[in-house]
Write a protein that holds these residues in place. Sequence first.
Motif, short mmCIF file in Angstrom:
data_model
loop_
_atom_site.label_atom_id
_atom_site.label_comp_id
_atom_site.label_asym_id
_atom_site.label_seq_id
_atom_site.Cartn_x
_atom_site.Cartn_y
_atom_site.Cartn_z
N GLY A 11 -8.95 -5.04 -6.27
CA GLY A 11 -9.03 -3.65 -5.86
C GLY A 11 -7.71 -3.05 -5.43
O GLY A 11 -7.67 -1.92 -4.97
N GLY A 12 -6.61 -3.77 -5.56
CA GLY A 12 -5.31 -3.24 -5.17
C GLY A 12 -4.21 -3.92 -5.95
O GLY A 12 -4.46 -4.79 -6.79
N VAL A 13 -3.00 -3.53 -5.68
CA VAL A 13 -1.83 -4.13 -6.33
C VAL A 13 -1.28 -5.21 -5.42
O VAL A 13 -1.07 -5.00 -4.22
CB VAL A 13 -0.75 -3.05 -6.58
CG1 VAL A 13 0.48 -3.68 -7.21
CG2 VAL A 13 -1.30 -1.93 -7.46
N ARG A 14 -1.02 -6.35 -5.98
CA ARG A 14 -0.45 -7.46 -5.20
C ARG A 14 1.06 -7.28 -5.13
O ARG A 14 1.77 -7.55 -6.09
CB ARG A 14 -0.80 -8.80 -5.86
CG ARG A 14 -0.47 -10.02 -5.00
CD ARG A 14 -0.94 -11.28 -5.74
NE ARG A 14 -0.95 -12.46 -4.91
CZ ARG A 14 0.00 -13.37 -4.84
NH1 ARG A 14 1.10 -13.20 -5.58
NH2 ARG A 14 -0.10 -14.42 -4.07
N VAL A 15 1.54 -6.81 -3.98
CA VAL A 15 2.96 -6.54 -3.79
C VAL A 15 3.62 -7.72 -3.09
O VAL A 15 3.15 -8.19 -2.05
CB VAL A 15 3.16 -5.26 -2.95
CG1 VAL A 15 4.63 -5.04 -2.65
CG2 VAL A 15 2.57 -4.05 -3.67
N ALA A 16 4.71 -8.22 -3.67
CA ALA A 16 5.52 -9.24 -3.01
C ALA A 16 6.44 -8.54 -2.03
O ALA A 16 7.33 -7.78 -2.43
CB ALA A 16 6.32 -10.03 -4.05
N VAL A 17 6.26 -8.76 -0.75
CA VAL A 17 6.98 -8.02 0.28
C VAL A 17 8.42 -8.51 0.37
O VAL A 17 8.68 -9.71 0.44
CB VAL A 17 6.29 -8.17 1.65
CG1 VAL A 17 7.04 -7.37 2.72
CG2 VAL A 17 4.83 -7.71 1.57
#
Length: 304
Positions: free
Chosen positions: A10-16
């Motif tokens: 349900g979302g974008v997997r962002v690498a912080v």
Amino acid sequence: MSSYDADFSGGVRVAVTAAPITPLDVLCATGTSYFGSPPVPYVPGVQGVGTRPDGTPVWFATDAGMRPGDGSMAEYANVPEADIVELPPGADPALVAALGLSAVAAWQSLTSCGDLRRGEQVLILGGGGIVGQAAIQIARLLGARRVVTACRSARAQARAAELGADAVVPLLDDDTVPDLAARLRVALDGPLDLVLDPLFGIPAAAALQVLHPGGRLVNLGGSAAPTAPIDSATLRSGSLRILGYTNNSLTKPERAETLRTIAAHAAAGRLSVSYEAVPLSEAPAAWTAQSSGAATSRQVLLPR
């Protein structure tokens, strides 16, 4: 405040790549914001910078501490597409994270709310904070004739001067409205048109005393005091305007457009603020420094 495994559906997997510790994060985590106490456990962090799975650099917002869900102070964050803003090439992740929503508030307070016009004189209260540091430079970018600021500590005063303030007025612990207003008058050169006020209290009341007739004061915080000794005669005699600002009034497209503008200025070397980059493994110490007021600059966690 560490790496975590989560359901990224349900979302974008962002690498912080960078996550700032902001006053809002502390308010949310301690249950002292108007959102109340958050359900725990949760990962704090209402904003951050990272990369999409394809490597595209982005800034993103979260509802951590305001609604159920985790935030940016981790190695990965699950972010709705609507809360992601693509960044220009060359934008430094830590700097963009340090600027973030504070710079958005400074930009919008001066423009859409304060209606800054080219050639006007501006007073920035609290010029040593992140909002104030950004506002000094933004006022210059937008064509202000002169930028005056008022700061408390010697470090903040020096930083404001480095960033281009034409005059820096000290804020003193025993200030009265007349005393501070007198110092502000000395620092001004001609009419004062616009005040940016994240402090309220005595500084705001003193600033109103020196505003040119028809002048505007934009309040976006109360770090000095929740109330101010403002008298009716001052407001009426000068036909002054007091305006309130919050980032919550922005639509997501408005926020995104402002973020892109800020990031472009930062990438071009025209906009900077003081920050300390801290490894995610040292997050507890950085959090304590921010929450206790001991930090002298924005704490930015670097998870990767």
